[in-house]
Scaffold this motif. Structure first.
Motif, PDB file in Angstrom:
ATOM      1  N   UNK A  14     -18.986  -5.875   2.745  1.00 40.75           N
ATOM      2  CA  UNK A  14     -18.292  -6.504   1.633  1.00 40.75           C
ATOM      3  C   UNK A  14     -17.235  -5.553   1.089  1.00 40.75           C
ATOM      4  N   UNK A  15     -16.093  -6.105   0.702  1.00 45.75           N
ATOM      5  CA  UNK A  15     -14.993  -5.321   0.133  1.00 45.75           C
ATOM      6  C   UNK A  15     -14.864  -5.637  -1.346  1.00 45.75           C
ATOM      7  N   UNK A  16     -14.684  -4.592  -2.148  1.00 42.34           N
ATOM      8  CA  UNK A  16     -14.503  -4.733  -3.590  1.00 42.34           C
ATOM      9  C   UNK A  16     -13.138  -4.158  -3.949  1.00 42.34           C
ATOM     10  N   UNK A  17     -12.236  -5.014  -4.468  1.00 37.79           N
ATOM     11  CA  UNK A  17     -10.964  -4.532  -4.992  1.00 37.79           C
ATOM     12  C   UNK A  17     -11.014  -4.693  -6.502  1.00 37.79           C
ATOM     13  N   UNK A  18     -10.890  -3.581  -7.219  1.00 36.09           N
ATOM     14  CA  UNK A  18     -11.034  -3.562  -8.671  1.00 36.09           C
ATOM     15  C   UNK A  18      -9.747  -3.043  -9.293  1.00 36.09           C
ATOM     16  N   UNK A  19      -9.019  -3.919  -9.996  1.00 34.36           N
ATOM     17  CA  UNK A  19      -7.737  -3.523 -10.580  1.00 34.36           C
ATOM     18  C   UNK A  19      -7.902  -2.505 -11.705  1.00 34.36           C
ATOM     19  N   UNK A  20      -9.104  -2.371 -12.240  1.00 33.74           N
ATOM     20  CA  UNK A  20      -9.331  -1.414 -13.322  1.00 33.74           C
ATOM     21  C   UNK A  20      -9.756  -0.046 -12.813  1.00 33.74           C
TER      22      UNK A  20
ATOM     23  N   UNK B 298      -8.774   0.225  -5.188  1.00 32.79           N
ATOM     24  CA  UNK B 298      -8.108  -0.155  -6.425  1.00 32.79           C
ATOM     25  C   UNK B 298      -6.771   0.544  -6.503  1.00 32.79           C
ATOM     26  N   UNK B 299      -5.951   0.189  -7.504  1.00 35.18           N
ATOM     27  CA  UNK B 299      -4.640   0.834  -7.629  1.00 35.18           C
ATOM     28  C   UNK B 299      -4.788   2.273  -8.102  1.00 35.18           C
ATOM     29  N   UNK B 300      -3.948   3.146  -7.590  1.00 31.44           N
ATOM     30  CA  UNK B 300      -3.948   4.546  -8.019  1.00 31.44           C
ATOM     31  C   UNK B 300      -2.596   4.876  -8.636  1.00 31.44           C
TER      32      UNK B 300
ATOM     33  N   UNK C 260       7.286  -5.031 -11.518  1.00 30.68           N
ATOM     34  CA  UNK C 260       8.157  -3.965 -11.985  1.00 30.68           C
ATOM     35  C   UNK C 260       7.465  -2.630 -12.137  1.00 30.68           C
ATOM     36  N   UNK C 261       6.137  -2.632 -12.223  1.00 31.25           N
ATOM     37  CA  UNK C 261       5.344  -1.403 -12.282  1.00 31.25           C
ATOM     38  C   UNK C 261       4.448  -1.370 -11.046  1.00 31.25           C
ATOM     39  N   UNK C 262       4.495  -0.287 -10.304  1.00 39.61           N
ATOM     40  CA  UNK C 262       3.755  -0.248  -9.046  1.00 39.61           C
ATOM     41  C   UNK C 262       2.251  -0.217  -9.317  1.00 39.61           C
ATOM     42  N   UNK C 263       1.551  -1.210  -8.777  1.00 42.36           N
ATOM     43  CA  UNK C 263       0.094  -1.249  -8.807  1.00 42.36           C
ATOM     44  C   UNK C 263      -0.365  -1.628  -7.408  1.00 42.36           C
ATOM     45  N   UNK C 264      -0.732  -0.622  -6.646  1.00 40.30           N
ATOM     46  CA  UNK C 264      -1.074  -0.830  -5.248  1.00 40.30           C
ATOM     47  C   UNK C 264      -2.244  -1.778  -5.059  1.00 40.30           C
ATOM     48  N   UNK C 265      -2.117  -2.691  -4.104  1.00 38.21           N
ATOM     49  CA  UNK C 265      -3.191  -3.640  -3.805  1.00 38.21           C
ATOM     50  C   UNK C 265      -4.104  -3.132  -2.695  1.00 38.21           C
ATOM     51  N   UNK C 266      -3.716  -2.031  -2.053  1.00 42.16           N
ATOM     52  CA  UNK C 266      -4.486  -1.396  -0.970  1.00 42.16           C
ATOM     53  C   UNK C 266      -4.444  -2.253   0.290  1.00 42.16           C
ATOM     54  N   UNK C 267      -5.103  -1.762   1.329  1.00 45.13           N
ATOM     55  CA  UNK C 267      -5.210  -2.512   2.593  1.00 45.13           C
ATOM     56  C   UNK C 267      -6.667  -2.850   2.881  1.00 45.13           C
ATOM     57  N   UNK C 268      -7.443  -3.049   1.815  1.00 41.40           N
ATOM     58  CA  UNK C 268      -8.883  -3.220   2.002  1.00 41.40           C
ATOM     59  C   UNK C 268      -9.225  -4.506   2.752  1.00 41.40           C
ATOM     60  N   UNK C 269      -8.389  -5.538   2.640  1.00 36.50           N
ATOM     61  CA  UNK C 269      -8.644  -6.762   3.393  1.00 36.50           C
ATOM     62  C   UNK C 269      -8.571  -6.525   4.889  1.00 36.50           C
ATOM     63  N   UNK C 270      -7.559  -5.766   5.311  1.00 33.77           N
ATOM     64  CA  UNK C 270      -7.424  -5.434   6.727  1.00 33.77           C
ATOM     65  C   UNK C 270      -8.566  -4.541   7.198  1.00 33.77           C
ATOM     66  N   UNK C 271      -8.974  -3.596   6.356  1.00 33.13           N
ATOM     67  CA  UNK C 271     -10.090  -2.708   6.720  1.00 33.13           C
ATOM     68  C   UNK C 271     -11.376  -3.523   6.869  1.00 33.13           C
ATOM     69  N   UNK C 272     -11.602  -4.449   5.937  1.00 31.93           N
ATOM     70  CA  UNK C 272     -12.777  -5.321   6.049  1.00 31.93           C
ATOM     71  C   UNK C 272     -12.728  -6.128   7.337  1.00 31.93           C
TER      72      UNK C 272
END
Length: 391
Positions: A100-106, A139-141, A180-192
Motif C-alpha cells: 500500500x502507498x500513502x501520500x500525505x500532503x502534510x 509527501x512534499x518536501x 504557483x508554489x512547488x509541492x512535489x507529488x512524488x512518484x509513489x504511484x509508479x513505485x507502487x
C-alpha cells in the motif's frame, strides 16, 4: 500525407492479472474525500480529476507501470497520522492487499521518522492477524530538505519504505507546480506499480525488468509546454533534479535508505535506485522483496494450517507426545505450498520442522519451524579488467 490515420489503443478489455501478489492499496491525504473502493483501471477515477488530481495521477501511474493489477483506493482531506484508514482499506479488500502507498500532503522532513514509526505499528498489527503488507510513504518536501534527510537505517521499521523521487518534466512536475508554489507529488504511484509488478522475490530496482519510462500524458489546456515522457526527467519531491546533485551526494541519499529514480550510463530509461525498508541493513528484512517473500509464505502456510486449528492431534500413548505420523502429516501440507514457491522461483529452498517431542495433551499448542532460503539480488557487480600480453 492526406488519409485516414488509425491509433491502436490498449486496455479496453480490462484483462486482469492472475494471482494476488499484485493487489495493492493507495491512500492520499490532503485532497477531497473519495470513499474506499476497488478500481481496475485508471479510467475509473477520471471523475475525481478536478478535486483529487494527485489521487488520480498516482492511480494513472500505478496502472501505467502494471496494467491489469487491482488497486484499492481512498482519499481523505485530513490525516491524523495514525493511518487507521489502512486497516479499513485492508478490511474492504478482505485482507488481500499486499502493498500500500500513502501520500500525505502534510508530511514534512521533521515528521518522517515519527510517521514511519506509526505506519510500522499499523503494519505489525495487521501482520499479527496474518494479513501482512508492505507500506510506502511519500509527501512534499521543502527546498534544501533532501540533503538534510535523516538516515532511515537508524529506524526499526522494516515494513515501511520512504519514496522521495519525483517526475520533473511530465505530469507529476506539472501537478507539483500548478498552484504557483512547488509541492512535489512524488512518484509513489509508479513505485507502487513497480512493487506490484515484481514477483515477490524480485527487487523493484531490477534494471532488466523495471524501466519506468513508457509514455507521456496529454498536455493540459492551460499548460504552456509539451510534457516529457513521465519519469524520463528525474528529480526529488522538493523540485530539484538528480542532475543538480553530484554522484557523491546522490550516493549519500541512497545510503540513507530512500527510494528514488536513477539513470544508468549506456542504457535508456529510468530505474529505481533500490528497494530499501526503514531499518538497519543487517536486518533480514532490509529490502521490500525480503518482506514480500516471507509474507507470501506466511499467507500460504496459514491457508493450509488454519483448517487444522481445534482439530484432533493424536499422541503416542507411551510418551504422551504428538505422534510422529501426525507431525509428518502437518509437515507435508506445509511442504506442498512451499514447494510451489520454489517451483515459482520465489524461494531457493526451505525446511519445515515439527519436533514430535511436544506435550500436546498438556498445552494444546504445536510449534512449527519454517526455515526459508530466499532468492538473492545482484545489487552490485564488480568486473576486473586490464591489458595483458597474452590471455
Amino acid at each position: 500525407m492526406n488519409g485516414v490515420k488509425f491509433i491502436r489503443e490498449n486496455g479496453g478489455l480490462a484483462r486482469q492479472l492472475s494471482g494476488n501478489d499484485h493487489i495493492s492499496g493507495l491512500i492520499v491525504y490532503g485532497e477531497s474525500d473519495v470513499p474506499r473502493r476497488l478500481v481496475l483501471s485508471a479510467s475509473e477515477v477520471e471523475e475525481f480529476a478536478l478535486n483529487s488530481p494527485v489521487l488520480v495521477y498516482h492511480v494513472q501511474e500505478f496502472f501505467r507501470i502494471n496494467e491489469g493489477a487491482k488497486l484499492y483506493i481512498q482519499s481523505r482531506l485530513m490525516a491524523d497520522w495514525m493511518y487507521t484508514e489502512i486497516k479499513s482499506l485492508q478490511n474492504l479488500a478482505e485482507g488481500n492487499i499486499r502493498q500500500i502507498a500513502i501520500y500525505d500532503t502534510s508530511l514534512s522532513m521533521g515528521m518522517i521518522n515519527s510517521n514511519v514509526s506509526n505506519l510500522q505499528q499499523v503494519a505489525v498489527e495487521l501482520s499479527n492477524q496474518n494479513i501482512p503488507l508492505s507500506i510506502l510513504l511519500a509527501g512534499p518536501l521543502m527546498e534544501n530538505d533532501i540533503p538534510a534527510l535523516s538516515d532511515l537505517h537508524n529506524l526499526n521499521a522494516d515494513r515501511v519504505s520512504v519514496v522521495v523521487g519525483q517526475d520533473i518534466g511530465g505530469k507529476g512536475d506539472y501537478l507539483s507546480r500548478r498552484n504557483g508554489i512547488y509541492r512535489g507529488v512524488s512518484c509513489i504511484g509508479a513505485v507502487l506499480g513497480a512493487v506490484s509488478k515484481a514477483k515477490v522475490q524480485e527487487s523493484i530496482g531490477w534494471v532488466e525488468k523495471q524501466n519506468l519510462v513508457s509514455t507521456a500524458y496529454p498536455k493540459p489546456i492551460e499548460a504552456t509546454t509539451e510534457m516529457a515522457r513521465e519519469l524520463d526527467v528525474l528529480g526529488f519531491s522538493d523540485g530539484t533534479k538528480i542532475s543538480d546533485y553530484t554522484p557523491a551526494q546522490l550516493q549519500s541519499i541512497h545510503e540513507k535508505g530512500y527510494i528514488f529514480g536513477t539513470k544508468y550510463t549506456g542504457i535508456a530509461g529510468s530505474y529505481l535506485n533500490d528497494s530499501f525498508t526503514a531499518t538497519k541493513l543487517t536486518s533480514d528484512f532490509a529490502y521490500i522483496e525480503n518482506n514480500r517473500t516471507v509474507d507470501k509464505a506466511i499467507r500460504e502456510v496459514n491457508k493450509v494450517l488454519l483448517p487444522k486449528v481445534s482439530g484432533p492431534a493424536y499422541v503416542d500413548p507411551d510418551t504422551g507426545k504428538i505422534q510422529a505420523s501426525t507431525a509428518s502429516a502437518l509437515e507435508s501440507i506445509c511442504d506442498d505450498v512451499l514447494d510451489q514457491m520454489v517451483r515459482n522461483g520465489e524461494l531457493s529452498g526451505y525446511k519445515v520442522v515439527i519436533n514430535p517431542d511436544q506435550p500436546i495433551l498438556k498445552t494444546s499448542k504445536l510449534e512449527v519451524v519454517l526455515r526459508l532460503v530466499p532468492v538473492g539480488t545482484l545489487r552490485e557487480i564488480t568486473v576486473k579488467i586490464g591489458l595483458t600480453l597474452q590471455k
